[in-house]
Design an enzyme around this catalytic site. Structure first.
Site, PDB file in Angstrom:
ATOM      1  N   GLY A  80      35.408 -41.647  63.337  1.00 28.01           N
ATOM      2  CA  GLY A  80      35.565 -40.274  63.581  1.00 28.01           C
ATOM      3  C   GLY A  80      36.336 -39.373  62.486  1.00 28.01           C
ATOM      4  O   GLY A  80      36.325 -39.389  61.388  1.00 28.01           O
ATOM      5  N   GLY A  82      31.106 -35.792  54.564  1.00 29.29           N
ATOM      6  CA  GLY A  82      32.200 -34.902  54.598  1.00 29.29           C
ATOM      7  C   GLY A  82      31.861 -33.650  54.096  1.00 29.29           C
ATOM      8  O   GLY A  82      32.567 -32.796  54.542  1.00 29.29           O
ATOM      9  N   ASP A  83      31.034 -33.660  53.253  1.00 26.62           N
ATOM     10  CA  ASP A  83      30.593 -32.049  52.742  1.00 26.62           C
ATOM     11  C   ASP A  83      29.999 -31.406  54.156  1.00 26.62           C
ATOM     12  O   ASP A  83      30.078 -30.273  54.334  1.00 26.62           O
ATOM     13  CB  ASP A  83      29.518 -32.165  51.795  1.00 26.62           C
ATOM     14  CG  ASP A  83      29.941 -33.025  50.601  1.00 26.62           C
ATOM     15  OD1 ASP A  83      31.270 -33.094  50.477  1.00 26.62           O
ATOM     16  OD2 ASP A  83      29.308 -33.599  49.898  1.00 26.62           O
TER      17      ASP A  83
END
Length: 313
Positions: A221, A247-248
């Protein structure tokens, strides 16, 4: 409007394989090619979710022509600065049996000083209409150390908060220059700070003036770290799929909320974790599943307890 800057874009090439075996020859169906680099992925996700965006980046050589054509076809509003060096490539090999992805990123070639000046000028021209500036991705080898401080300082002077997702020394430069939010992963945080404990590492960035650190923990997470609190969001059962661009998607979620004036760390953490998980379910970076709201409802959010599974990223 969300203004994104991608200092080191890439033409993303993705192949899905039944099983990746090192040292062997593989056959695959036709791969996908799309304009990539973290900032372009952020803009792509935010745009698809209805946000107003403008993506600023560079393009050069044959790969740059292909990147520009795909970006134009995507409908994402953008400004590309022509550069002499060819745009780099990023190759993702998705192992469908194991559910993981092997990535090879070319390092990229540093633009000339004049090309950097043009890129900065495009950002400055767009800042009056921006609610948030996102600087995302690596810097090409040899990029001027003044680039991030200049972009961040200019945005701050214009009253525009900055979200930065980068790594190595650039992460510390972004913190010292006054970025509001940083989004490293666990390995990037250790590399930049030299501190093994994730909370201590994130707090070292807070001490440099950052308001919020969103720390990706892969299958475990995400953390939201502020000066006074640490919250942990995760799914009870991790998802399998293509983590490229997860992540983007988290940065895109943060940017959309920041553009709407939301600053509550837990609200940002929930949305960022949900969009990150929703990206894993998609075949290509820059996309999230329509099921992200259901994923957000399934999140377990609590004060952080540092217990990691062996498969943590």
């Amino acid at each position: 409007m969300i203004l994104t800057v991608t200092p080191n874009p890439a033409l993303d090439l993705t192949w899905h394989l039944d099983r990746l075996t090192p040292g062997e020859t593989h056959r695959a169906d036709a791969g996908a090619a799309q304009a990539g680099g973290k900032g372009l992925n952020v803009a792509r996700v935010a745009h698809a979710q209805g946000a107003s965006v403008l993506a600023v980046s560079t393009a050069g050589g044959r790969t740059g022509i292909e990147l520009a054509a795909e970006l134009a076809a995507s409908g994402v509003p953008h400004r590309l600065v022509p550069v002499a060096a060819a745009t780099r490539r990023s190759i993702a090999l998705v192992d469908q049996e194991l559910g993981d992805t092997t990535i090879v990123n070319e390092r990229g070639v540093n633009p000339t000083d004049a090309e950097w000046v043009t890129l900065v000028g495009e950002v400055v021209d767009a800042l009056p209409g921006a609610q948030v500036l996102v600087i995302s991705g690596s810097l090409p080898p040899g990029a001027p150390e003044t680039l991030l401080p200049l972009l961040i300082g200019t945005a701050r002077d214009a009253g525009v908060p900055v979200i930065a997702d980068t790594s190595g020394p650039a992460l510390l430069l972004a913190a010292d220059a006054g970025a509001s939010v940083l989004k490293p992963n666990a390995a990037e945080l250790v590399e930049a700070t030299g501190i093994a404990d994730p909370v201590d590492g994130a707090r070292s960035l807070i001490a440099r003036g950052v308001d919020l650190v969103l720390l990706s923990l892969g299958a475990d997470g995400m953390l939201a770290v502020t000066a006074s609190d640490v919250r942990h969001a995760r799914l009870e059962t991790p998802l399998t799929g293509n983590p490229t661009g997860a992540g983007d998607a988290a940065v895109a979620a943060c940017a959309v909320l920041y553009a709407d004036g939301v600053r509550d760390p837990e609200t940002i953490l929930r949305r960022a974790t949900a969009w990150s998980a929703a990206a894993v379910l998609m075949p290509l970076a820059g996309e999230i599943s329509d099921d992200w709201e259901a994923l957000e409802q399934r999140l377990l959010v609590a004060p952080f307890t540092p217990v990691f599974r062996e498969d943590s990223l």
